[in-house]
Design an enzyme around this catalytic site. Structure first.
Site, short mmCIF file in Angstrom:
data_model
loop_
_atom_site.label_atom_id
_atom_site.label_comp_id
_atom_site.label_asym_id
_atom_site.label_seq_id
_atom_site.Cartn_x
_atom_site.Cartn_y
_atom_site.Cartn_z
N LYS A 16 0.88 -1.17 0.00
CA LYS A 16 0.00 0.00 0.00
C LYS A 16 0.91 1.23 0.00
O LYS A 16 1.26 1.77 1.05
CB LYS A 16 -0.93 -0.02 1.21
CG LYS A 16 -2.03 1.03 1.15
CD LYS A 16 -3.07 0.78 2.23
CE LYS A 16 -4.01 1.96 2.38
NZ LYS A 16 -4.88 2.19 1.24
N1 PMP Z 1 -7.83 -1.32 -2.94
C1 PMP Z 1 -7.26 -0.12 -2.85
C2 PMP Z 1 -6.53 0.41 -4.01
C3 PMP Z 1 -7.37 0.63 -1.66
O1 PMP Z 1 -6.81 1.83 -1.57
C4 PMP Z 1 -8.09 0.11 -0.57
C5 PMP Z 1 -8.20 0.89 0.70
N2 PMP Z 1 -7.12 0.67 1.57
C6 PMP Z 1 -8.67 -1.16 -0.71
C7 PMP Z 1 -8.52 -1.84 -1.91
C8 PMP Z 1 -9.42 -1.80 0.42
O2 PMP Z 1 -8.53 -2.22 1.42
P1 PMP Z 1 -8.97 -2.24 2.95
O3 PMP Z 1 -10.21 -3.04 3.02
O4 PMP Z 1 -7.83 -2.87 3.65
O5 PMP Z 1 -9.19 -0.83 3.36
#
Ligand code: PMP
Length: 316
Positions: A161
Site C-alpha cells: 500500500k
Molecule cells: N484497494 C485499494 C486500491 C485501496 O486503496 C483500498 C483501501 N485501503 C482497498 C482496496 C481496500 O482495502 P482495505 O479493506 O484494507 O481498506
C-alpha cells in the site's frame, strides 16, 4: 463530496505526540519527490466499550509488508504502533475516527536511491464519515469501468500500500468523477477486473460471491478478507477467480469493500443496471453483520476490535 479534514490536537511522530500544526515536512523530503511512502487507513469505531480499532493487527502487518517490499525499516514494532494509535485516539478524545499511519523517506540525500534517507513515521487521525456518501450504503453508487489499467505486475507491486500507487488511483477516480460516476473500476494488465480506485470488488451470481484474486493487481484488502470470512460464517460460497469485465454487467449484485467505503453496493456500471439497480440481498446481509460487529452490538467472535480506553490491555 470528500470532507475537509478537521484538525485534531495531536499527531504522533517518531514516538511522540506533537501538536497538529507542527506535523509538517521539508519541501526536499524524499517522498515528496519520488513517492517513497507506505501507509495504512484504519477505522476506529464507537462501541459500548469505547472507541475500538478495527483489525489493527492486520493493518499493521500490511504496513510492515509494504515497508519490507520497499526495503524500509519502520523502527517500531506492531505493538508499539498499536500503543501509539491508542494513545493518539485518547489524546484527541475521539469516539470514532480514521487512523492514518504514514511511513516515508525523509530529508537527506537527493536522488532516486533512498537507502540513506531517514524513515519518518507519523500517525494522524481525523473524523471520516461515509466515503462514498451516506446514502451510498443503502442506495448503491454508479460506477464505470476505467480507461486506465491497474498497475501491471512487475511495475509497482500491488500488494504494497504505497502512495505512488495512488497516482494510478487518482487517474481512475478523476476520470470517473468528471464523467458523472462515483467510482471507477480498473481492469488489470490482462484485461480482467482488478478493483476500484480505493476499494476491492465483489459480485454475486446464483447465490455465490466472486472476487478477483490478488494476482489481478488488487490490494489485499482487510475488508475484503472480513467479507470473505463473514460470508463463510453464513455459508455463502466465495470464489476467488479471474473476473472478465462482462461478468460485472450480468451480475445480480456488485459491491465495493474497503476501510473507507466499508461495504458499498454498486447499482450501475457503465449505465447498465446491476440486478434490479438496488442494494442486493447478499450485500445487505453482509452489511448488517459487519455493522453489528463494528458497533459492538454482536459478540466480537473473530477478535477484530481493539478497545483503546486507557487501562485496557492491547495486544498485537
Ligand atoms: N484497494 C485499494 C486500491 C485501496 O486503496 C483500498 C483501501 N485501503 C482497498 C482496496 C481496500 O482495502 P482495505 O479493506 O484494507 O481498506
Amino acid at each position: 463530496m470528500q470532507p475537509m479534514i478537521q484538525p485534531t490536537e495531536k499527531i504522533w511522530h517518531n514516538g511522540q505526540l506533537i501538536p497538529w500544526e507542527q506535523a509538517t515536512v521539508h519541501v526536499l523530503t524524499h517522498a515528496l519527490h519520488y513517492g517513497s511512502t507506505v501507509f495504512e487507513g484504519i477505522r476506529c469505531y464507537a462501541t459500548p466499550a469505547g472507541p475500538a480499532i478495527f483489525r489493527a493487527r492486520e493493518h499493521l502487518r500490511r504496513l510492515e509488508d509494504s515497508a519490507r517490499i520497499y526495503r524500509m525499516e519502520i523502527g517500531y514494532s506492531g505493538e508499539e504502533l498499536l500503543e501509539a494509535m491508542g494513545e493518539l485516539v485518547r489524546a484527541n478524545r475521539m469516539e470514532s475516527c480514521y487512523l492514518r499511519p504514514l511511513v516515508f523517506r525523509g530529508l537527506g540525500e537527493m536522488g532516486v536511491l533512498p537507502l540513506k534517507n531517514p524513515v519518518e513515521v507519523y500517525i494522524a487521525c481525523w473524523e471520516w464519515g461515509k466515503y462514498l456518501g451516506p446514502e451510498a450504503l443503502a442506495q448503491g453508487v454508479d460506477a464505470c469501468v476505467s480507461s486506465w489499467t491497474r498497475l501491471a505486475p512487475n511495475t509497482l507491486p500491488a500488494m504494497a500500500k504505497a502512495s505512488a500507487n495512488y497516482m494510478n488511483a487518482q487517474l481512475i477516480k478523476m476520470e470517473a468523477v468528471v464523467n458523472g460516476y462515483s467510482e471507477g473500476i480498473a481492469l488489470d494488465a490482462a484485461g480482467y477486473v482488478s478493483e476500484g480506485s480505493g476499494e476491492n470488488i465483489f459480485l454475486a451470481r446464483d447465490g455465490r460471491l466472486y472476487t478477483p484474486p490478488l494476482g489481478a493487481s488488487a490490494l489485499p484488502g482487510i475488508t475484503r478478507d472480513t467479507v470473505m470470512r463473514l460470508a463463510g460464517d453464513q455459508g455463502i460460497e466465495v470464489v476467488e477467480q479471474d473476473v472478465p469485465r462482462e461478468m460485472l454487467y450480468i451480475a445480480e449484485e456488485v459491491f465495493f469493500t474497503g476501510t473507507a467505503a466499508e461495504i458499498t453496493p454498486v447499482r450501475s456500471i457503465d449505465r447498465i443496471l446491476i440486478g434490479s439497480g438496488k442494494r442486493g440481498p447478499l450485500a445487505e446481509k453482509l452489511q448488517k453483520e459487519f455493522f453489528a460487529l463494528i458497533r459492538g452490538e454482536k459478540e466480537d467472535r473473530h477478535r477484530w476490535l481493539t478497545p483503546v480506553r486507557a487501562g485496557r490491555p492491547v495486544t498485537v
